[in-house]
Design an enzyme around this catalytic site. Sequence first.
Site, PDB file in Angstrom:
ATOM      1  N   ASP A 204      91.568 -72.667 -59.062  1.00 34.93           N
ATOM      2  CA  ASP A 204      92.193 -72.104 -60.136  1.00 34.93           C
ATOM      3  C   ASP A 204      91.767 -72.633 -61.522  1.00 34.93           C
ATOM      4  OD1 ASP A 204      93.907 -70.580 -61.735  1.00 34.93           O
ATOM      5  OD2 ASP A 204      94.973 -70.097 -59.650  1.00 34.93           O
ATOM      6  N   HIS A 278      90.229 -66.778 -63.259  1.00 34.89           N
ATOM      7  CA  HIS A 278      91.033 -68.286 -62.941  1.00 34.89           C
ATOM      8  C   HIS A 278      89.885 -68.989 -62.339  1.00 34.89           C
ATOM      9  CE1 HIS A 278      95.153 -66.910 -63.289  1.00 34.89           C
ATOM     10  NE2 HIS A 278      94.962 -65.828 -62.400  1.00 34.89           N
ATOM     11  N   GLU A 341      94.061 -61.090 -62.024  1.00 35.70           N
ATOM     12  CA  GLU A 341      94.222 -61.403 -63.534  1.00 35.70           C
ATOM     13  C   GLU A 341      92.925 -61.788 -63.822  1.00 35.70           C
ATOM     14  OE1 GLU A 341      98.587 -62.981 -63.427  1.00 35.70           O
ATOM     15  OE2 GLU A 341      97.344 -64.297 -62.750  1.00 35.70           O
TER      16      GLU A 341
HETATM   17  C1  ACM Z   1      99.046 -64.028 -58.548  1.00 34.23           C
HETATM   18  O1  ACM Z   1     100.408 -64.269 -58.841  1.00 34.23           O
HETATM   19  N1  ACM Z   1      98.239 -63.917 -59.809  1.00 34.23           N
HETATM   20  C2  ACM Z   1      98.343 -63.438 -57.568  1.00 34.23           C
END
Ligand code: ACM
Length: 544
Positions: A204, A278, A341
């Site tokens: 991440d 991410h 995201e």
């Molecule tokens: C997430 O909680 N962004 C998968």
Amino acid sequence: MKTLKQLGLIFALSFAALSGNAQKNEYAIIPEPLQLKAQSGQFEFSGTTAGIYFESGGDAASEQAFFILTERLQQAAGISLKRVSSAQNAAIVCRLNTKLAKTEAYKLDVTKSKITIEARDAAGFFYAAQTLRQLLPVEIENQTVQTNVKWKVPCCQINDSPQYAYRGMHLDVSRHFSTKEEVMFYIDQLAFLKINTFHWHLTDDQGWRIEIKKYPKLTTVGAWRYRTLDGAFVSAPNRKWNLEKHGGFYTQDEVKEVVAYAQKRHINVLPEIEMPGHAVAALAAYPQFSCSGGPFEVEGLWGVFNDVYCTREETFTFLQNILDEVVPLFPYNYIHIGGDECPKMRWGRCAACQKRMADEGIKDTHALQSYFISRMGKYLEAKGKQIIGWDEILEGGLAEGATVMSWRGTEGGIAAAKMGHNVIMTPNAYMYLDQYQSEAKESEPHAIGGYLPIEKVYDYNPLPSELTAEESKYILGVQGNVWTEYMINKDIREFRIFPRIDAVAENGWLPQSKKNYPDFKRRLEQKVKRYDIIGIPYSKTFLK
Ligand code: ACM
Ligand code: ZN
């Protein structure tokens, strides 16, 4: 000879005893077995040896399925559960039964003189042993021999099998790192609850946690950050920073060790390598795979960041090379490639990304994300793997064969199932264990927000009512997620995970029609006595 009336009275009395709570509490199994018939009387393990017998030989995996029970009996009771060669001397008789309806199914028959187990695979034997462990007194969880405990198992007939094939728990080791030992301890608790998938969120923005030999900077640079948001997420001038270096990673040998540890406990490990968003930790190490070229620092703040992987060709080579090293480490059929995201802002301004769109006839940046995921999906498919992605992978077109993890709600999962794609339900309102579990928020360590009492986790039905029977088959199962932005150490992680994990486990195991919160709570009150002995700092809010 007893009169009919006397017999009736005896029957009524024993029934009353069986239905009383004290008696019922001998049967405090989580997840609750599909069918459990309580019976009077008890089997008692005693002496220094107790035999286990495998009819028709028993393969090595079935024999190994008893290792935790064997260890518990040895450590806490001083009893050796030895393999014996005849049923006569056996406390436990095991029989392979390929006619049982489902994989992982088992039958457990406890009489005063013998325990008989039937299963159609090693997982079934393993789960029977976890059930037996919970039928033994809670003192069985101790690491030292407990004298003055009678190792009794209440008589019963159990016929058990899971509702869902996928029963998962996730752990984010990027936001805060968990050591290999902590991960293994977590896996032990998953196994206890018959959870069969560990979703390991390895990369991440805040840290890259898996050694990749071809790209050493992913861990020399990407695994470490030099500041971390301390406490609440407030506006920039008011932020407090913890300036301690934070990080860590797993070598490939350590990953193999964890995977083998999980396999022995009938748990698949689902690795997640996030893309295209991410990705800041990876880009801090290799900024050439971003649109702007960087430089970047491994993030110490939480959130969604604009710098993501560029869609230039070199990035695909980079990610494919990474996956070439990841794939052989994980025998599970699936790889999770994130997909959530991902802001598209940089792509919209990047010449290389614009050229990619023109060359491939891609109409917008959502379709560009879809191209990204489909391309990686095809790459992994050629290596014998299927992909799982968060529900954003539906936007711009769902990649062929992809499984959707529905997290922003249930809509993504419903849409994917209607399209004939497999789905895992992890809706954040019910399955995100990073929320407070008490209304008295100040009584808990700082959390990301929300309020998710265990009863709400428990009442969640993974099967959306919007689906037809045919579409329902695509719901593979359910998972609890553990995002660790505000879980800064093992104690806080465990406080958030336990005992809500018990509710997640029962959601995966029992059909909705069999679920019953008051009864679950009764059983949980017994289960947490085991957590006390094991040393897990669970939340006690559910007792109120
Ligand atoms: C997430 O909680 N962004 C998968
Ligand atoms: Zn770009």
